[in-house]
Scaffold this motif. Structure first.
Motif, PDB file in Angstrom:
ATOM      1  N   ARG A 164       0.833  -1.199   0.000  1.00 48.21           N
ATOM      2  CA  ARG A 164       0.000   0.000   0.000  1.00 48.21           C
ATOM      3  C   ARG A 164       0.871   1.255   0.000  1.00 48.21           C
ATOM      4  O   ARG A 164       0.596   2.214  -0.732  1.00 48.21           O
ATOM      5  N   ALA A 165       1.927   1.254   0.791  1.00 47.20           N
ATOM      6  CA  ALA A 165       2.821   2.410   0.843  1.00 47.20           C
ATOM      7  C   ALA A 165       3.507   2.633  -0.507  1.00 47.20           C
ATOM      8  O   ALA A 165       3.739   3.778  -0.921  1.00 47.20           O
ATOM      9  N   ILE A 169      -0.796  -1.539  -4.488  1.00 45.41           N
ATOM     10  CA  ILE A 169      -2.248  -1.584  -4.319  1.00 45.41           C
ATOM     11  C   ILE A 169      -2.677  -0.191  -3.874  1.00 45.41           C
ATOM     12  O   ILE A 169      -1.863   0.572  -3.349  1.00 45.41           O
ATOM     13  N   PRO A 170      -3.939   0.192  -4.082  1.00 51.18           N
ATOM     14  CA  PRO A 170      -4.349   1.573  -3.817  1.00 51.18           C
ATOM     15  C   PRO A 170      -4.116   2.011  -2.366  1.00 51.18           C
ATOM     16  O   PRO A 170      -4.282   1.233  -1.430  1.00 51.18           O
ATOM     17  N   LYS A 171      -3.744   3.263  -2.205  1.00 47.77           N
ATOM     18  CA  LYS A 171      -3.519   3.802  -0.869  1.00 47.77           C
ATOM     19  C   LYS A 171      -4.816   3.878  -0.061  1.00 47.77           C
ATOM     20  O   LYS A 171      -4.782   3.969   1.164  1.00 47.77           O
ATOM     21  N   SER A 172      -5.954   3.834  -0.742  1.00 47.85           N
ATOM     22  CA  SER A 172      -7.245   3.872  -0.050  1.00 47.85           C
ATOM     23  C   SER A 172      -7.656   2.510   0.509  1.00 47.85           C
ATOM     24  O   SER A 172      -8.684   2.406   1.177  1.00 47.85           O
ATOM     25  N   THR A 173      -6.857   1.469   0.263  1.00 49.62           N
ATOM     26  CA  THR A 173      -7.164   0.137   0.764  1.00 49.62           C
ATOM     27  C   THR A 173      -7.067   0.116   2.285  1.00 49.62           C
ATOM     28  O   THR A 173      -6.193   0.754   2.866  1.00 49.62           O
ATOM     29  N   ARG A 174      -7.978  -0.631   2.940  1.00 51.89           N
ATOM     30  CA  ARG A 174      -7.995  -0.718   4.393  1.00 51.89           C
ATOM     31  C   ARG A 174      -7.922  -2.186   4.835  1.00 51.89           C
ATOM     32  O   ARG A 174      -8.480  -3.063   4.193  1.00 51.89           O
ATOM     33  N   PHE A 175      -7.204  -2.410   5.969  1.00 55.73           N
ATOM     34  CA  PHE A 175      -6.970  -3.764   6.454  1.00 55.73           C
ATOM     35  C   PHE A 175      -7.498  -3.953   7.872  1.00 55.73           C
ATOM     36  O   PHE A 175      -7.177  -3.189   8.778  1.00 55.73           O
ATOM     37  N   GLY A 196       0.326  -1.672  10.408  1.00 50.03           N
ATOM     38  CA  GLY A 196      -0.565  -1.178   9.365  1.00 50.03           C
ATOM     39  C   GLY A 196      -2.014  -1.563   9.481  1.00 50.03           C
ATOM     40  O   GLY A 196      -2.812  -1.250   8.582  1.00 50.03           O
ATOM     41  N   ALA A 197      -2.408  -2.223  10.581  1.00 44.48           N
ATOM     42  CA  ALA A 197      -3.821  -2.577  10.743  1.00 44.48           C
ATOM     43  C   ALA A 197      -4.654  -1.312  10.925  1.00 44.48           C
ATOM     44  O   ALA A 197      -4.300  -0.426  11.696  1.00 44.48           O
ATOM     45  N   ASP A 198      -5.764  -1.222  10.193  1.00 42.21           N
ATOM     46  CA  ASP A 198      -6.672  -0.087  10.325  1.00 42.21           C
ATOM     47  C   ASP A 198      -7.748  -0.348  11.370  1.00 42.21           C
ATOM     48  O   ASP A 198      -8.386   0.586  11.846  1.00 42.21           O
ATOM     49  N   SER A 199      -7.961  -1.597  11.714  1.00 39.90           N
ATOM     50  CA  SER A 199      -8.764  -1.987  12.879  1.00 39.90           C
ATOM     51  C   SER A 199      -8.360  -3.418  13.221  1.00 39.90           C
ATOM     52  O   SER A 199      -7.842  -4.153  12.372  1.00 39.90           O
ATOM     53  N   VAL A 200      -8.595  -3.801  14.481  1.00 46.22           N
ATOM     54  CA  VAL A 200      -8.203  -5.140  14.934  1.00 46.22           C
ATOM     55  C   VAL A 200      -9.342  -5.761  15.725  1.00 46.22           C
ATOM     56  O   VAL A 200      -9.971  -5.120  16.555  1.00 46.22           O
TER      57      VAL A 200
END
Length: 307
Positions: A164-165, A169-175, A196-200
């Motif tokens: 992502r960085a 893959i798109p920077k708007s991708t969320r994990f 890099g987790a956007d939520s856990v």
């Protein structure tokens, strides 16, 4: 003030930026989602477009807002037409769609995952080739507009964050990191956030003081199960949801899986209806017992709504 047992170790943890204990005083979280709201409703194990459609149609009848849906069977298990249908539904209802990557150990030649002691490896990636194939699986979903992904392997989370960085893959991708990874303490959450987790999603059976300690450590949303199928405990914590929202904000309240038998299985239209009903009960409990809490409206800018 009384001195706690193991006080020196507790102080050492605090110097590292971690809580020195689980927070039995259950402090109210002052954090929110970017829209200023405390909680969102998330429904996992929506593993067919039919289940997704019936879930959402039932939610309309119940005046229930669903903010996030998780597909957990694996992108590689769905036809192009099924993915397109799920994307269109997510766009229509302005909700976040997380799709899960394949392959995973339980889909390949692993014998270990079938044993009682080795079952924890079932969702992990084995070898470099599975990392490559998992990236390809995610790239396929991205082609259909999917931006949210459910991740089962910590090393793979790091890989995805690097890709992502680099804008591979798109920077708007969320994990979102799955509960199947088995994490349940503030130190792990700090590491996962840094990776890099956007939520856990913590392990499903954490008690309220443990959830409060997680919130003290990280800023990212926490995804907490309010109910589960029999295969992972079968507990139903509907009346704990108001306190979860109060101490864990920003939090995704995960609802509905008590209507199914297990995780990662195909789900039916009938199960979609029952999952909506359980999610509605959770929403009602929060509104009744913690009316100060605000739920996000559909279409929040920070959500991984398909494009």
């Amino acid at each position: 003030m009384e001195k706690k047992v193991f006080s020196e170790t507790r102080e050492a943890l605090e110097k590292l930026g971690l809580p020195g204990s689980d927070l039995y005083e259950l402090p109210t979280s002052e954090q929110t989602f970017p829209d200023g709201c405390q909680y969102r409703i998330e429904v996992p194990t929506i593993n067919s477009d039919q289940a997704m459609e019936s879930l959402l149609k039932t939610s309309e009848k119940l005046d229930l807002v669903i903010n996030r849906i998780d597909e957990t069977r694996g992108i590689m298990r769905h036809t192009d037409e099924e993915i397109e249908s799920m994307v269109e539904l997510a766009q229509s209802y302005e909700l976040e769609l997380n799709m899960s990557h394949g392959p995973r150990a339980k889909y390949d030649t692993s014998a270990t995952w079938r044993t009682e002691m080795g079952s924890w490896v079932a969702y992990r990636l084995r070898g470099v080739e599975q990392i490559v194939r998992a990236v390809e699986d995610i790239k396929r979903a991205i082609e259909f507009g999917v931006r949210g992904f459910l991740v089962y392997d910590v090393g793979f989370l790091w890989v995805l964050d690097q890709l992502r960085a680099d804008e591979y893959i798109p920077k708007s991708t969320r994990f979102k990191l799955s509960a199947h990874c088995g994490h349940g303490n503030p130190a792990s959450f700090k590491v996962l956030s840094d990776l890099g987790a956007d939520s856990v999603n913590p392990t499903r059976d954490l008690q309220l003081p443990m959830i409060a300690a997680l919130r003290q450590t990280v800023d990212i949303p926490i995804d907490v199960h309010c109910d589960n199928p029999p295969s992972s405990g079968g507990f139903i914590r509907t009346l704990e949801a108001p306190e979860m929202a109060r101490i864990g904000a920003p939090i995704h309240l995960k609802c509905g899986n008590s209507a199914v038998t297990s995780h990662g299985i195909p789900t039916t239209s009938e199960e979609g209806v029952e999952m909506a009903k359980q999610a509605h009960l959770v929403q009602q409990a929060v509104e009744r017992y913690y009316p100060e809490a605000k739920q996000s409206e559909p279409g929040a800018e920070d959500q991984a709504i398909p494009v």
